[in-house]
Design an enzyme around this catalytic site. Sequence first.
Site, PDB file in Angstrom:
ATOM      1  N   ALA A  67      33.097  54.369 107.952  1.00 44.51           N
ATOM      2  CA  ALA A  67      33.964  53.703 106.989  1.00 44.51           C
ATOM      3  C   ALA A  67      34.842  52.669 107.688  1.00 44.51           C
ATOM      4  O   ALA A  67      35.123  52.768 108.885  1.00 44.51           O
ATOM      5  CB  ALA A  67      34.829  54.723 106.262  1.00 44.51           C
ATOM      6  N   GLY A 110      31.066  57.908 107.377  1.00 49.01           N
ATOM      7  CA  GLY A 110      30.510  57.528 106.081  1.00 49.01           C
ATOM      8  C   GLY A 110      29.086  57.034 106.174  1.00 49.01           C
ATOM      9  O   GLY A 110      28.292  57.212 105.237  1.00 49.01           O
ATOM     10  N   GLU A 113      26.966  60.026 106.126  1.00 50.36           N
ATOM     11  CA  GLU A 113      26.898  60.500 104.735  1.00 50.36           C
ATOM     12  C   GLU A 113      25.906  59.672 103.922  1.00 50.36           C
ATOM     13  O   GLU A 113      25.120  60.219 103.131  1.00 50.36           O
ATOM     14  CB  GLU A 113      28.287  60.453 104.092  1.00 50.36           C
ATOM     15  CG  GLU A 113      29.230  61.489 104.661  1.00 50.36           C
ATOM     16  CD  GLU A 113      30.623  61.441 104.078  1.00 50.36           C
ATOM     17  OE1 GLU A 113      31.071  62.430 103.495  1.00 50.36           O
ATOM     18  OE2 GLU A 113      31.284  60.384 104.220  1.00 50.36           O
ATOM     19  N   GLU A 133      35.438  62.217 111.795  1.00 53.63           N
ATOM     20  CA  GLU A 133      36.649  62.118 110.970  1.00 53.63           C
ATOM     21  C   GLU A 133      37.782  63.025 111.447  1.00 53.63           C
ATOM     22  O   GLU A 133      38.960  62.670 111.359  1.00 53.63           O
ATOM     23  CB  GLU A 133      36.321  62.455 109.497  1.00 53.63           C
ATOM     24  CG  GLU A 133      35.582  61.354 108.753  1.00 53.63           C
ATOM     25  CD  GLU A 133      34.070  61.483 108.845  1.00 53.63           C
ATOM     26  OE1 GLU A 133      33.386  60.923 107.998  1.00 53.63           O
ATOM     27  OE2 GLU A 133      33.586  62.156 109.791  1.00 53.63           O
TER      28      GLU A 133
END
Length: 259
Positions: A67, A110, A113, A133
Amino acid sequence: MNRSFENIETAVKGKIGLIELNRPKVLNALNRQMVTEILEAMEQYDRDPDIKIIVLAGKGRAFAAGADIDEMMDADAISLETLNQFTDWDRLAWIKKPIIGAVHGFALGGAFELALCCDMLFASEKAEFGFPEVNLGIMPGAGGTQRLTKLVGKTKAMEWVLSGKRISATEALHFGIINSTFAEEVLMEETMKFAGNIANQPPLAVRMIKESIHKAVDYSLYEGMQYERKNFYLLFASEDQKEGMRAFKEKRKPDFKGK
């Protein structure tokens, strides 16, 4: 494709719809606009009857770094809840055509993911995956803890997510996170070759198989078998079933129409 995008590149290769993340200066870090563009491109490919399968890859040195921290750093709980940014991610579950991910370099946070949302994953031999994270005082929020746990089980998911350690392609292959590894220079060639083979399969059967396997992840065995059975019966109403069995009987190549 009906529109151009700022953060991704799209191309049609025969029956394959290709999407490439394209923010190489920031290692394809996923900002909200990029995620929206990815979903818009996927949905356009999903509606296009000439596209049979979708391939997702990254341009530059890596699939994606995760991210965009600059976009998230000053966020607060209320603004995130109001923004409801993960609604776009939920739309991935509605894509009916198979999605194949091709990961080189790394897929972190992310980006991991996003990779886990693909139906199949190919990776370069030196690729790395991970959820760092925890090192930032947060945790995966777009399904990472759930999808990884369903794939590898509680204990390995706990180890990887709590430590933030990187997972090698070899380890990812061992635990069933990815399907195959290739030398980086042939990763896209091999991914597109495999996608081309799937693209030539009967489209209705491919769709029903994808749906049934996804249900197997969440349903009990009995519920999944009931869903599978209904899809099996439904395919006998298709022209492709008649063509496939007739071609087998006549010892010729079938001509599937997706009807």
